[in-house]
Scaffold this motif. Structure first.
Motif, PDB file in Angstrom:
ATOM      1  N   GLN A  77       0.833  -1.249  -0.014  1.00 17.68           N
ATOM      2  CA  GLN A  77      -0.118  -0.144   0.047  1.00 17.68           C
ATOM      3  C   GLN A  77       0.817   1.411  -0.001  1.00 17.68           C
ATOM      4  OE1 GLN A  77      -2.830  -0.648  -0.656  1.00 17.68           O
ATOM      5  NE2 GLN A  77      -4.137  -1.333   1.009  1.00 17.68           N
ATOM      6  N   LYS A  78       2.106   1.306   0.695  1.00 19.47           N
ATOM      7  CA  LYS A  78       2.884   2.490   0.671  1.00 19.47           C
ATOM      8  C   LYS A  78       3.555   2.710  -0.654  1.00 19.47           C
ATOM      9  CE  LYS A  78       4.163   1.733   5.389  1.00 19.47           C
ATOM     10  NZ  LYS A  78       5.351   1.663   6.495  1.00 19.47           N
ATOM     11  N   GLN A  79       3.567   1.454  -1.527  1.00 17.46           N
ATOM     12  CA  GLN A  79       4.106   1.864  -2.815  1.00 17.46           C
ATOM     13  C   GLN A  79       3.085   2.466  -3.536  1.00 17.46           C
ATOM     14  OE1 GLN A  79       7.436   0.858  -4.180  1.00 17.46           O
ATOM     15  NE2 GLN A  79       7.741   0.799  -2.100  1.00 17.46           N
ATOM     16  N   TRP A  80       1.728   2.223  -3.553  1.00 16.02           N
ATOM     17  CA  TRP A  80       0.664   2.526  -4.184  1.00 16.02           C
ATOM     18  C   TRP A  80       0.481   4.125  -3.689  1.00 16.02           C
ATOM     19  CZ3 TRP A  80      -0.732   0.571  -8.562  1.00 16.02           C
ATOM     20  CH2 TRP A  80      -0.706  -0.820  -8.697  1.00 16.02           C
ATOM     21  N   GLY A  81       0.890   4.385  -2.310  1.00 12.56           N
ATOM     22  CA  GLY A  81       0.744   5.965  -2.059  1.00 12.56           C
ATOM     23  C   GLY A  81       1.833   6.743  -2.700  1.00 12.56           C
ATOM     24  N   LEU A  82       3.022   6.081  -2.893  1.00 13.86           N
ATOM     25  CA  LEU A  82       4.042   6.690  -3.722  1.00 13.86           C
ATOM     26  C   LEU A  82       3.710   6.869  -5.349  1.00 13.86           C
ATOM     27  CD1 LEU A  82       7.035   7.923  -4.105  1.00 13.86           C
ATOM     28  CD2 LEU A  82       7.667   5.338  -4.470  1.00 13.86           C
TER      29      LEU A  82
END
Length: 268
Positions: A61-66
């Protein structure tokens, strides 16, 4: 008469008969101890595995936020679209259409070094693999995962950020750190976490009524400022009405937001 195991009897010239093995009772005691220890360890191992899957999902999910931040920087601050034009269902055929190039699942992945969903149209199995980051590792996959007309998403974009058919601008979101952009969403073969939730359909867009709490009653969310958090399905700072998450009116409360302008949510 006493049963003996292992090597059997051996006669000692002075002590008489004796055995180098275990009695049946001793073996049963050992087996019982092993069973008790296994009963204590297995739940702990299951919790450890669940925790590892939750952390892995949160990192995704953090990758999608980035990726979201990178996409809006390249597109005049506009968010990507969450579903195809004129209909809710995303099929593999539609995923390949140039008209759907700005869908989040096509537009964001290349910005974080991943393949867009359209590239999986000829190999649906690969879509569900960990490397794609498009599927939560704890999600229950559809069976079979191939020969389906549509991909099924366990990660979905907040469907309430599209107003009158147009995506919102990131800067127009009033409470960026509290407004959901991506949510864990239920897959068709998963059980609902609340009877008032809508049926899980695995589509790439979802609202609170399809939020999946597959991580022991919690689920991961990505917010409009790019950060990701895990939340209980029934957050103590919000109230749930008919499966919809509504903001409390308590001054100073911190809630999830689903709309850019903080108006009340009345539809699903």
């Amino acid at each position: 008469f006493e049963w003996r195991c292992m090597k059997g009897f051996r006669r000692h010239p002075q002590l008489g008969s004796r055995s180098d093995g275990f009695t049946l009772i001793e073996l049963l005691v050992v087996i019982a101890i092993i069973a008790i220890l296994a009963g204590m360890l297995l739940p702990a191992l299951a919790r450890a595995k669940g925790s590892a899957l939750r952390i892995s999902c949160l990192n995704q999910q953090k990758q999608w936020g980035l990726g979201l931040m990178l996409y809006t920087e390249d597109n005049l601050d506009y968010l990507p679209r969450e579903k195809p034009f004129s209909q809710d269902q995303l099929t593999w055929l539609q995923a390949q259409s140039t008209n759907n190039a700005d869908l989040w699942c096509n537009a964001i992945p290349p910005r974080i070094g991943l393949r867009p969903v359209r590239d999986y149209a000829t190999n649906g199995q690969a879509f569900y693999e960990k490397a794609s980051l498009l599927t939560c590792p704890a999600a229950k996959l559809p069976v079979p995962t191939v020969r389906k007309a549509s991909p099924f998403f366990s990660l979905a974009m907040n469907s309430k950020l599209i107003r009158n058919g147009e995506p919102s601008k990131l800067s127009a979101i009033q409470m960026a750190s509290q407004t959901v952009v991506f949510t864990e969403a239920g897959m068709p073969d998963e059980l609902k976490f609340h009877p008032n939730q809508s049926a899980y359909n695995g589509q790439p867009h979802a609202f609170a009524n399809r939020f999946s709490a597959r991580h022991s009653g919690s689920g991961n969310l990505v917010f409009a400022d790019g950060h990701a958090e895990i939340h209980k399905w029934v957050d103590p700072r919000t109230k749930v009405v008919d499966g919809n998450v509504r903001r409390k009116t308590v001054p100073g409360s911190v809630d999830w937001e689903w709309l850019a302008d903080r108006t009340s949510v009345t539809s699903r």
